[in-house]
Design a protein around this motif. Structure first.
Motif, mmCIF file in Angstrom:
data_model
loop_
_atom_site.group_PDB
_atom_site.id
_atom_site.type_symbol
_atom_site.label_atom_id
_atom_site.label_comp_id
_atom_site.label_asym_id
_atom_site.label_seq_id
_atom_site.Cartn_x
_atom_site.Cartn_y
_atom_site.Cartn_z
ATOM 1 N N ASP A 142 4.945 7.578 11.554
ATOM 2 C CA ASP A 142 3.680 8.316 11.525
ATOM 3 C C ASP A 142 3.564 8.997 10.169
ATOM 4 O O ASP A 142 4.194 10.038 9.936
ATOM 5 N N PRO A 143 2.790 8.455 9.239
ATOM 6 C CA PRO A 143 2.727 9.054 7.903
ATOM 7 C C PRO A 143 2.036 10.401 7.869
ATOM 8 O O PRO A 143 2.092 11.103 6.863
ATOM 9 N N ARG A 144 1.383 10.781 8.957
ATOM 10 C CA ARG A 144 0.676 12.056 8.956
ATOM 11 C C ARG A 144 1.623 13.238 9.076
ATOM 12 O O ARG A 144 1.298 14.345 8.659
ATOM 13 N N VAL A 145 2.811 13.024 9.668
ATOM 14 C CA VAL A 145 3.702 14.127 10.037
ATOM 15 C C VAL A 145 4.864 14.188 9.062
ATOM 16 O O VAL A 145 5.464 13.158 8.717
ATOM 17 N N ALA A 146 5.185 15.394 8.638
ATOM 18 C CA ALA A 146 6.360 15.660 7.801
ATOM 19 C C ALA A 146 7.216 16.692 8.522
ATOM 20 O O ALA A 146 6.733 17.774 8.879
ATOM 21 N N ILE A 147 8.489 16.346 8.758
ATOM 22 C CA ILE A 147 9.431 17.255 9.414
ATOM 23 C C ILE A 147 10.210 17.986 8.318
ATOM 24 O O ILE A 147 10.916 17.355 7.514
ATOM 25 N N LEU A 148 10.093 19.299 8.286
ATOM 26 C CA LEU A 148 10.760 20.129 7.285
ATOM 27 C C LEU A 148 11.969 20.794 7.933
ATOM 28 O O LEU A 148 11.818 21.629 8.840
ATOM 29 N N ASN A 149 13.157 20.397 7.507
ATOM 30 C CA ASN A 149 14.390 20.955 8.068
ATOM 31 C C ASN A 149 14.698 22.263 7.350
ATOM 32 O O ASN A 149 15.160 22.275 6.210
ATOM 33 N N ARG A 150 14.463 23.379 8.017
ATOM 34 C CA ARG A 150 14.736 24.712 7.474
ATOM 35 C C ARG A 150 15.830 25.416 8.268
ATOM 36 O O ARG A 150 15.894 26.645 8.319
ATOM 37 N N ALA A 186 0.837 -1.197 0.000
ATOM 38 C CA ALA A 186 0.000 0.000 0.000
ATOM 39 C C ALA A 186 0.871 1.246 0.000
ATOM 40 O O ALA A 186 1.874 1.333 0.728
ATOM 41 N N GLU A 187 0.523 2.185 -0.825
ATOM 42 C CA GLU A 187 1.283 3.404 -0.904
ATOM 43 C C GLU A 187 1.103 4.218 0.377
ATOM 44 O O GLU A 187 0.039 4.241 0.981
ATOM 45 N N ARG A 188 2.206 4.865 0.780
ATOM 46 C CA ARG A 188 2.171 5.682 1.985
ATOM 47 C C ARG A 188 1.340 6.937 1.710
ATOM 48 O O ARG A 188 1.605 7.658 0.748
ATOM 49 N N PRO A 189 0.339 7.187 2.519
ATOM 50 C CA PRO A 189 -0.488 8.372 2.265
ATOM 51 C C PRO A 189 0.336 9.638 2.419
ATOM 52 O O PRO A 189 1.299 9.692 3.193
ATOM 53 N N PRO A 190 -0.004 10.667 1.714
ATOM 54 C CA PRO A 190 0.754 11.928 1.829
ATOM 55 C C PRO A 190 0.576 12.518 3.215
ATOM 56 O O PRO A 190 -0.476 12.369 3.849
ATOM 57 N N PRO A 191 1.594 13.197 3.741
ATOM 58 C CA PRO A 191 1.466 13.799 5.077
ATOM 59 C C PRO A 191 0.446 14.922 5.065
ATOM 60 O O PRO A 191 0.214 15.588 4.052
ATOM 61 N N SER A 192 -0.151 15.129 6.201
ATOM 62 C CA SER A 192 -1.159 16.181 6.361
ATOM 63 C C SER A 192 -0.808 17.175 7.453
ATOM 64 O O SER A 192 -1.563 18.126 7.676
ATOM 65 N N PHE A 193 0.333 16.983 8.143
ATOM 66 C CA PHE A 193 0.739 17.869 9.227
ATOM 67 C C PHE A 193 2.221 18.170 9.033
ATOM 68 O O PHE A 193 3.059 17.267 9.095
ATOM 69 N N PHE A 194 2.542 19.458 8.816
ATOM 70 C CA PHE A 194 3.904 19.854 8.461
ATOM 71 C C PHE A 194 4.502 20.668 9.604
ATOM 72 O O PHE A 194 3.905 21.652 10.060
ATOM 73 N N VAL A 195 5.694 20.220 10.045
ATOM 74 C CA VAL A 195 6.413 20.870 11.141
ATOM 75 C C VAL A 195 7.722 21.413 10.574
ATOM 76 O O VAL A 195 8.558 20.646 10.075
ATOM 77 N N ALA A 196 7.905 22.724 10.652
ATOM 78 C CA ALA A 196 9.132 23.366 10.179
ATOM 79 C C ALA A 196 10.084 23.546 11.357
ATOM 80 O O ALA A 196 9.690 24.072 12.412
ATOM 81 N N VAL A 197 11.326 23.087 11.195
ATOM 82 C CA VAL A 197 12.360 23.235 12.220
ATOM 83 C C VAL A 197 13.347 24.281 11.719
ATOM 84 O O VAL A 197 13.962 24.109 10.658
ATOM 85 N N ILE A 198 13.485 25.367 12.461
ATOM 86 C CA ILE A 198 14.362 26.465 12.067
ATOM 87 C C ILE A 198 15.392 26.686 13.154
ATOM 88 O O ILE A 198 15.233 26.245 14.305
ATOM 89 N N GLY A 199 16.478 27.388 12.791
ATOM 90 C CA GLY A 199 17.534 27.686 13.742
ATOM 91 C C GLY A 199 18.901 27.406 13.155
ATOM 92 O O GLY A 199 19.091 27.381 11.932
ATOM 93 N N ASP A 200 19.872 27.181 14.035
ATOM 94 C CA ASP A 200 21.259 26.970 13.625
ATOM 95 C C ASP A 200 21.525 25.489 13.418
ATOM 96 O O ASP A 200 20.595 24.682 13.255
#
Length: 401
Positions: A125-133, A94-108
């Motif tokens: 947790d396929p619902r969460v996507a961690i965005l490294n910014r 089964a294909e992994r469903p697209p994430p629906s909750f996006f968390v942006a991580v900012i800093g050094d």
């Protein structure tokens, strides 16, 4: 009359063959006869003497014994299974469903390690996507190199949807502010300017209604960097917290019982591992995962609240029709107030400080129990001993005669 001559007779065979030759021949025949089967040896001798003395007989016909019948194996035949219907291909995963909750991580760069730990924490947790910014070598002191308040505005106005943000910053901020000829770090003017930049970032997320988690700096091996981290943590807690940001303190989980730096400690599984990098500032991979452990509950709290389905319109608005058990002229009885739901306790941290068993006793007021302390004036009751009873272990009297 001439005398008649006697007819000559043929020479005897004994003269034709010397005696030695006959013996040798007989010996050879005997040897041949011993080597050959009896029937064949007799035939060979009779044939020889028959040809020698003129009496020859025809050799007896030889009879061959029938060859044994060889039981050969039946011809080998290879049997192949009957052709079956083509096998159906295995069902694709089964294909992994697209994430629906996006968390942006900012800093050094410390925030970059935290983003890796959070990505590992939410890997299942396929619902969460961690965005490294995050951005290396950045901070709030050098906007000429990288302006984080401006970068936050672009992030919130950009096409990428952000449901939540996590920030950790400050390891590069223990330096002069390059304004007004340079302002010394940790001075009063420095702290006031630093606090305004913290407020600017926190207010940007508040205005966009994006929850923000501000993660404090951990203790460091350098004493000067640790002192600066304590000041930055106090400013972040006070000014970002006043604007609705949640502050997560990492000082105790990465220090020992005496609040001193330690490079080794328990990981999320309880194993003692190296949790700090060789520079004494950054996290190791295990340390980043441990830091993410303390941030994870804050994200899950917002996640569950954001993904709850909205109530149906019929459920949200009360029905205007009167109850069938109430007459039109009467008012409906009010429902009894429901007790408030119990609030779930905060998540228990993975590991805290280790309290030694050899600490001195402390009074309820906090003073040590020593001469001159708070407990010095408290009278100590003198121990009282009961009278020894006959037959008891503490009865040392001589028995009476």
């Amino acid at each position: 009359m001439p005398a008649l001559s006697r007819p000559s007779r043929p020479p005897s065979r004994s003269r034709l063959f010397p005696t030695g030759f006959a013996l040798a021949l007989a010996t050879m025949l005997i040897l041949a006869g011993s080597a050959a089967p009896p029937a064949q040896a007799q035939d060979a001798v009779s044939d020889f003497f028959g040809s020698l003395f003129g009496t020859h007989r025809a050799p007896a016909p030889r009879t061959r014994s029938p060859r044994p019948t060889r039981h050969s194996n039946p011809p080998h035949t290879t049997s192949y299974p009957a052709p079956s219907a083509p096998a159906t291909p295995a069902a694709a995963p089964a294909e992994r469903p697209p994430p629906s909750f996006f968390v942006a991580v900012i800093g050094d760069s410390e925030a970059g390690m935290l983003a890796q730990g959070l990505a590992e924490a939410f890997a299942n947790d396929p619902r969460v996507a961690i965005l490294n910014r995050s951005r290396e070598d950045t901070g709030l002191v050098r906007p000429d190199f990288f302006d984080w308040p401006e970068a936050v505005s672009k992030l919130l106005e950009g096409p990428q949807h952000i449901d939540m943000a996590v920030i950790q910053i400050g390891i590069n901020d223990n330096q002069k502010l390059r304004i007004e000829g340079g302002i010394e770090p940790l001075s009063k003017p420095f702290n006031e300017i630093y606090a305004k930049r913290v407020e600017e970032i926190a207010s940007a997320f508040r205005d966009k209604n994006v929850p923000l988690v501000w993660v404090g700096l951990p203790i460091m091996r350098s004493e000067s960097l640790s002192n600066a981290a304590l000041v930055f943590n106090d400013i972040d807690r006070q000014y970002a917290g006043a604007l609705g940001a949640r502050f997560v303190d990492l000082w105790e989980p990465f220090s020992d019982v005496a609040s001193a730096y330690k490079a080794w400690g328990p990981d999320v599984n309880g194993d003692i591992v190296r949790q700090r990098a060789m520079d004494g500032v950054h996290f190791s991979k295990a340390g980043a995962r441990k830091a993410a452990h303390f941030v994870e509950p804050e994200i899950r709290h917002v996640l569950e609240a954001a993904l709850q389905p909205a109530p149906a319109p019929g459920e949200a608005a009360p029905s205007s029709a009167p109850s069938p058990s109430v007459s039109p002229g009467e008012s409906a009885p009010q429902a009894a107030p429901q007790p408030p739901e119990p609030v779930a306790p905060p998540p228990k941290p993975l590991a805290g400080k280790i309290e030694p068993l050899t600490d001195p006793a402390v009074s309820p007021g906090g003073d040590l129990n020593k001469p001159g302390g708070a407990l010095a004036d408290t009278p100590t009751p003198a121990p009282t001993a009961s009278e020894p009873q006959p037959g008891r272990a503490d009865d040392f009297r001589w028995p009476e005669k």
